[in-house]
Scaffold this motif. Structure first.
Motif, PDB file in Angstrom:
ATOM      1  N   ALA A 114      64.177   2.061  49.014  1.00  9.72           N
ATOM      2  CA  ALA A 114      62.924   2.053  49.776  1.00  9.72           C
ATOM      3  C   ALA A 114      62.617   3.446  50.323  1.00  9.72           C
ATOM      4  CB  ALA A 114      63.014   1.040  50.917  1.00  9.72           C
ATOM      5  N   ALA A 115      63.665   4.164  50.742  1.00  7.26           N
ATOM      6  CA  ALA A 115      63.473   5.529  51.243  1.00  7.26           C
ATOM      7  C   ALA A 115      62.928   6.423  50.130  1.00  7.26           C
ATOM      8  CB  ALA A 115      64.789   6.083  51.786  1.00  7.26           C
ATOM      9  N   ALA A 116      63.464   6.258  48.924  1.00  8.64           N
ATOM     10  CA  ALA A 116      62.979   7.061  47.790  1.00  8.64           C
ATOM     11  C   ALA A 116      61.516   6.757  47.494  1.00  8.64           C
ATOM     12  CB  ALA A 116      63.843   6.778  46.560  1.00  8.64           C
ATOM     13  N   LEU A 117      61.140   5.484  47.605  1.00 13.37           N
ATOM     14  CA  LEU A 117      59.741   5.109  47.372  1.00 13.37           C
ATOM     15  C   LEU A 117      58.834   5.717  48.438  1.00 13.37           C
ATOM     16  CD1 LEU A 117      57.580   3.494  45.879  1.00 13.37           C
ATOM     17  CD2 LEU A 117      58.224   1.485  47.262  1.00 13.37           C
ATOM     18  N   ASP A 160      72.679   9.206  42.190  1.00 10.93           N
ATOM     19  CA  ASP A 160      71.602   9.356  41.208  1.00 10.93           C
ATOM     20  C   ASP A 160      70.274   9.605  41.917  1.00 10.93           C
ATOM     21  OD1 ASP A 160      71.846   6.758  42.275  1.00 10.93           O
ATOM     22  OD2 ASP A 160      70.696   5.884  40.621  1.00 10.93           O
ATOM     23  N   LEU A 161      70.028   8.849  43.000  1.00  9.34           N
ATOM     24  CA  LEU A 161      68.801   9.052  43.764  1.00  9.34           C
ATOM     25  C   LEU A 161      68.818  10.393  44.486  1.00  9.34           C
ATOM     26  CD1 LEU A 161      68.218   5.520  45.380  1.00  9.34           C
ATOM     27  CD2 LEU A 161      66.951   6.563  43.492  1.00  9.34           C
ATOM     28  N   ALA A 162      69.983  10.756  45.021  1.00 11.08           N
ATOM     29  CA  ALA A 162      70.091  12.026  45.742  1.00 11.08           C
ATOM     30  C   ALA A 162      69.764  13.196  44.825  1.00 11.08           C
ATOM     31  CB  ALA A 162      71.493  12.174  46.330  1.00 11.08           C
ATOM     32  N   TRP A 163      70.322  13.205  43.620  1.00 11.28           N
ATOM     33  CA  TRP A 163      70.070  14.304  42.687  1.00 11.28           C
ATOM     34  C   TRP A 163      68.634  14.286  42.176  1.00 11.28           C
ATOM     35  CZ3 TRP A 163      72.561  18.540  42.478  1.00 11.28           C
ATOM     36  CH2 TRP A 163      73.933  18.598  42.748  1.00 11.28           C
ATOM     37  N   ALA A 164      68.042  13.098  42.079  1.00 15.22           N
ATOM     38  CA  ALA A 164      66.636  13.028  41.665  1.00 15.22           C
ATOM     39  C   ALA A 164      65.748  13.733  42.689  1.00 15.22           C
ATOM     40  CB  ALA A 164      66.205  11.570  41.502  1.00 15.22           C
ATOM     41  N   VAL A 165      66.050  13.541  43.974  1.00 17.68           N
ATOM     42  CA  VAL A 165      65.285  14.219  45.019  1.00 17.68           C
ATOM     43  C   VAL A 165      65.507  15.728  44.937  1.00 17.68           C
ATOM     44  CG1 VAL A 165      64.961  14.476  47.508  1.00 17.68           C
ATOM     45  CG2 VAL A 165      65.314  12.203  46.533  1.00 17.68           C
ATOM     46  N   VAL A 166      66.764  16.137  44.729  1.00 17.73           N
ATOM     47  CA  VAL A 166      67.073  17.567  44.621  1.00 17.73           C
ATOM     48  C   VAL A 166      66.285  18.191  43.478  1.00 17.73           C
ATOM     49  CG1 VAL A 166      68.890  19.220  44.011  1.00 17.73           C
ATOM     50  CG2 VAL A 166      69.351  17.424  45.695  1.00 17.73           C
ATOM     51  N   ARG A 167      66.256  17.529  42.336  1.00 19.46           N
ATOM     52  CA  ARG A 167      65.539  18.097  41.172  1.00 19.46           C
ATOM     53  C   ARG A 167      64.026  18.176  41.428  1.00 19.46           C
ATOM     54  NH1 ARG A 167      69.722  15.274  38.405  1.00 19.46           N
ATOM     55  NH2 ARG A 167      68.494  13.361  38.340  1.00 19.46           N
ATOM     56  N   ARG A 168      63.469  17.181  42.139  1.00 20.25           N
ATOM     57  CA  ARG A 168      62.040  17.242  42.456  1.00 20.25           C
ATOM     58  C   ARG A 168      61.753  18.387  43.423  1.00 20.25           C
ATOM     59  NH1 ARG A 168      62.185  11.699  43.253  1.00 20.25           N
ATOM     60  NH2 ARG A 168      61.331  11.858  45.366  1.00 20.25           N
ATOM     61  N   MET A 169      62.663  18.596  44.387  1.00 15.64           N
ATOM     62  CA  MET A 169      62.497  19.727  45.298  1.00 15.64           C
ATOM     63  C   MET A 169      62.512  21.044  44.521  1.00 15.64           C
ATOM     64  SD  MET A 169      64.883  18.698  48.605  1.00 15.64           S
ATOM     65  CE  MET A 169      64.260  20.043  49.634  1.00 15.64           C
ATOM     66  N   LEU A 170      63.409  21.131  43.539  1.00 14.89           N
ATOM     67  CA  LEU A 170      63.502  22.349  42.731  1.00 14.89           C
ATOM     68  C   LEU A 170      62.204  22.585  41.964  1.00 14.89           C
ATOM     69  CD1 LEU A 170      65.190  24.688  41.560  1.00 14.89           C
ATOM     70  CD2 LEU A 170      66.001  23.084  39.797  1.00 14.89           C
ATOM     71  N   ARG A 171      61.662  21.528  41.343  1.00 14.99           N
ATOM     72  CA  ARG A 171      60.426  21.668  40.565  1.00 14.99           C
ATOM     73  C   ARG A 171      59.253  22.096  41.441  1.00 14.99           C
ATOM     74  NH1 ARG A 171      62.269  16.879  37.955  1.00 14.99           N
ATOM     75  NH2 ARG A 171      60.846  15.615  39.211  1.00 14.99           N
ATOM     76  N   ARG A 172      59.240  21.630  42.673  1.00 12.67           N
ATOM     77  CA  ARG A 172      58.133  21.953  43.574  1.00 12.67           C
ATOM     78  C   ARG A 172      58.378  23.237  44.363  1.00 12.67           C
ATOM     79  NH1 ARG A 172      54.449  18.017  43.572  1.00 12.67           N
ATOM     80  NH2 ARG A 172      55.067  15.942  42.839  1.00 12.67           N
ATOM     81  N   GLY A 173      59.533  23.863  44.127  1.00 10.57           N
ATOM     82  CA  GLY A 173      59.812  25.130  44.785  1.00 10.57           C
ATOM     83  C   GLY A 173      60.133  25.013  46.255  1.00 10.57           C
ATOM     84  N   VAL A 174      60.657  23.849  46.692  1.00  9.50           N
ATOM     85  CA  VAL A 174      60.949  23.653  48.121  1.00  9.50           C
ATOM     86  C   VAL A 174      62.434  23.333  48.352  1.00  9.50           C
ATOM     87  CG1 VAL A 174      58.607  22.920  48.689  1.00  9.50           C
ATOM     88  CG2 VAL A 174      60.297  21.194  47.970  1.00  9.50           C
ATOM     89  N   LEU A 175      63.261  23.552  47.353  1.00  9.64           N
ATOM     90  CA  LEU A 175      64.682  23.233  47.498  1.00  9.64           C
ATOM     91  C   LEU A 175      65.333  24.176  48.507  1.00  9.64           C
ATOM     92  CD1 LEU A 175      67.075  21.501  46.604  1.00  9.64           C
ATOM     93  CD2 LEU A 175      67.488  23.147  44.760  1.00  9.64           C
ATOM     94  N   THR A 176      66.113  23.607  49.412  1.00  5.84           N
ATOM     95  CA  THR A 176      66.780  24.377  50.461  1.00  5.84           C
ATOM     96  C   THR A 176      68.295  24.313  50.291  1.00  5.84           C
ATOM     97  OG1 THR A 176      66.912  22.464  51.946  1.00  5.84           O
ATOM     98  CG2 THR A 176      64.928  23.835  52.093  1.00  5.84           C
ATOM     99  N   SER A 177      68.982  25.277  50.884  1.00  4.37           N
ATOM    100  CA  SER A 177      70.444  25.239  50.899  1.00  4.37           C
ATOM    101  C   SER A 177      70.937  24.017  51.661  1.00  4.37           C
ATOM    102  CB  SER A 177      70.994  26.506  51.548  1.00  4.37           C
ATOM    103  OG  SER A 177      70.673  27.645  50.784  1.00  4.37           O
ATOM    104  N   ARG A 178      70.196  23.623  52.695  1.00  9.94           N
ATOM    105  CA  ARG A 178      70.589  22.455  53.493  1.00  9.94           C
ATOM    106  C   ARG A 178      70.635  21.198  52.636  1.00  9.94           C
ATOM    107  NH1 ARG A 178      73.795  20.184  56.431  1.00  9.94           N
ATOM    108  NH2 ARG A 178      73.064  18.563  57.837  1.00  9.94           N
TER     109      ARG A 178
END
Length: 528
Positions: A114-117, A160-178
């Motif tokens: 639900a959080a991912a949605l 799997d969900l955690a890495w999906a969020v990380v990859r979306r952050m990378l694509r959008r240019g907002v990925l952080t070290s945190r």
């Protein structure tokens, strides 16, 4: 380059866990030790949760829409489409939309799907609005929203969900070290040591900087979850990239002093620092004073304290708290009182941890009157007790004083919590007072605490131990009715009991072991 598997360290770690049970006083003192390990790996969000000016009506409405979309949808993509088709209130400002997303993610922290949605709603809603002509699109999800979603997924071990969020952050240019650190921390919490390290090694691939600060965050996460040997080995293996410092060794020292209190390992790390020509700093001395105090070693506590002062390091309030603890534990009350005076003379202020450092050992020594005097003095100075303070007394008091303390805890805003009642129920069963244990079970309702699986199991096993099989069966049935899983061992034990006593349900002169009236007798056939 990724490090080799840390097999030897892992093996030794499991042996240490088996050989190093912690005593109660160590656990209590750990709650007020000067330890970085006391910090949460992620206290979401990074800033205080935004609050809606008129309450959380908008949040409740959004969560309801999200639930409806999830129920009606045939796939996550379909659910997102349904959710996007029912936008929030038209008058909701863009900033409020961001706040709504963060509040929703916190509410959904135990439901990673639900959080991912919800995160996709914030993400895609912004993108869709940006493609339309008209008013400016809402701002993208804030960093804490992304971080919350990663944390919730990792906490549920849905990497799997955690890495999906990380990859979306990378694509959008907002990925952080945190974001990457949170993934490492959750892998460490799941005892996936190698995956935590591989995440650190992958940071360059994800275009985030793997600097010394991030490296130390990885070490802290490993130590916090008792993978201290692995953290030490990693520290030494990477010394070419991250030169050895007192700060790095202090992370390992904190693990041996506060996470697993092993004085021998703490001394070894102290020697290792000398071998690598690393001079201990104020934090190093503070950790060693704390460690010696926890195990009641008064001589070495004072020795390290004196050495600390000779080296020019100013003792902190945490050092004085450790001194008060060990002096009180060794019945040096006058010296402990002198430390209070010294604290004030040096311009420091005694805090609740200072008073707990005296209350804990006094209660453990059954010097309850003296402990109450300390508590009274603390409250006269305007210092509010913590839940640790109350738990310390509750471990020693009789049932009447226990009930009074529970009320006082509520009045002071310090609980009681679910763990409070679990501790008390276990304690009174151990004292062979099952009636008082059941009384505390009933008290939970007064404090709006719903029994958990652990509560039910404690009561059921306690009643069985005291020969109250019929009452144990009632609570066991109630536990299953409330949706908790059955226990195979208890199922077998109850089945054996029922079969052995099937001729005693009725009959002249027979003891009615399990009353036939009521729902529990009717359910007997389900267990057989």
């Amino acid at each position: 380059m990724a490090p080799p598997p840390l097999a030897a360290a892992a093996l030794r770690r499991h042996v240490l866990r088996a050989l190093l049970p912690q005593s109660r006083h160590l656990c209590l003192l750990a709650a007020h030790s000067p330890s970085p390990s006391d910090d949460s790996d992620f206290e979401p969000p990074d800033h205080p949760l935004p609050r809606a000016p008129d309450g959380d009506g908008e949040l409740a409405a959004f969560l309801h829409r999200l639930s409806d979309a999830s129920t009606a949808a045939s796939s996550p993509k379909h659910a997102l489409s349904l959710l996007l088709s029912s936008p929030p209130s038209p008058g909701l400002p863009p900033a409020s939309r961001r706040d709504l997303l963060v509040r929703a993610l916190w509410e959904l922290r135990r439901d990673p799907d639900a959080a991912a949605l919800a995160l996709r709603w914030g993400e895609e809603g912004c993108a869709a609005a940006g493609e339309r002509a008209g008013p400016p699109p809402p701002p993208p999800p804030p960093a804490e929203a992304w971080h919350l979603a990663i944390w919730a997924a990792g906490k549920a071990r849905r990497f799997d969900l955690a890495w999906a969020v990380v990859r979306r952050m990378l694509r959008r240019g907002v990925l952080t070290s945190r974001a990457m650190v949170i993934v490492m921390e959750r892998y460490a919490a799941a005892n996936e040591v190698n995956k935590a390290i591989k995440t650190f090694d992958a940071m360059e691939k994800f275009k985030t900087e793997a600097d010394q600060t991030v490296f130390y965050s990885l070490l802290r996460a490993l130590c916090k979850n008792k993978n201290i040997e692995d953290a030490e080995e990693l520290l030494l293996m990477r010394k070419k990239f991250f030169p050895l410092t007192a700060e790095g060794f202090n992370i390992i020292l904190d693990g041996w002093c506060n996470v697993i209190t092993d004085i021998a390992e703490a001394k070894r790390i102290w020697r290792e620092m000398s071998n690598y020509c690393i001079t201990p700093d104020g934090t190093s001395y503070t950790l060693m004073v704390s460690c010696f105090a926890k195990v009641g070693n008064l001589f070495d506590t004072l020795r390290v304290y004196d050495e600390m002062k000779k080296r020019g390091w100013t003792p902190s309030i945490a050092v004085y708290n450790s001194l008060i603890y060990v002096l009180t534990k060794e019945n040096c009350m006058k010296d402990a009182q002198n430390i209070f005076t010294r604290i004030i003379d040096e311009g420091l202020q005694p805090n609740v941890k200072t008073y707990n450092s005296m209350i804990v050992p006094l209660c453990e020594s059954r010097k309850l009157d003296e402990a109450r005097m300390v508590l009274e003095d603390m409250m006269l100075k305007g210092i509010v007790p913590t839940i640790l303070t109350y738990h310390t007394f509750l471990r020693q008091e009789n049932i009447d004083e226990t009930l009074k303390l529970l009320k006082k805890m509520k009045d002071d805003g310090c609980g009681p919590k679910s763990d409070t009642f679990l501790m008390l129920i276990d304690r009174f069963f151990q004292l062979n007072e099952p009636g008082h244990a059941l009384k505390l079970w009933n008290e939970m309702k007064r404090y709006d605490i719903r029994p958990s699986y652990s509560h039910y199991m404690s009561v059921v096993q306690g009643l069985i131990k005291h020969g109250c099989m019929e009452r144990a069966l009632e609570y066991y049935d109630e536990m299953k009715e409330n949706g908790f899983a059955s226990d195979p061992k208890l199922e077998k034990e109850f089945r054996t009991f029922l079969l052995a006593n099937r001729d005693h349900w009725r009959g002249a002169g027979k003891y009615n072991i399990i009353p036939q009236r009521g729902k529990h007798f009717a359910r007997r056939s389900r267990i057989q």
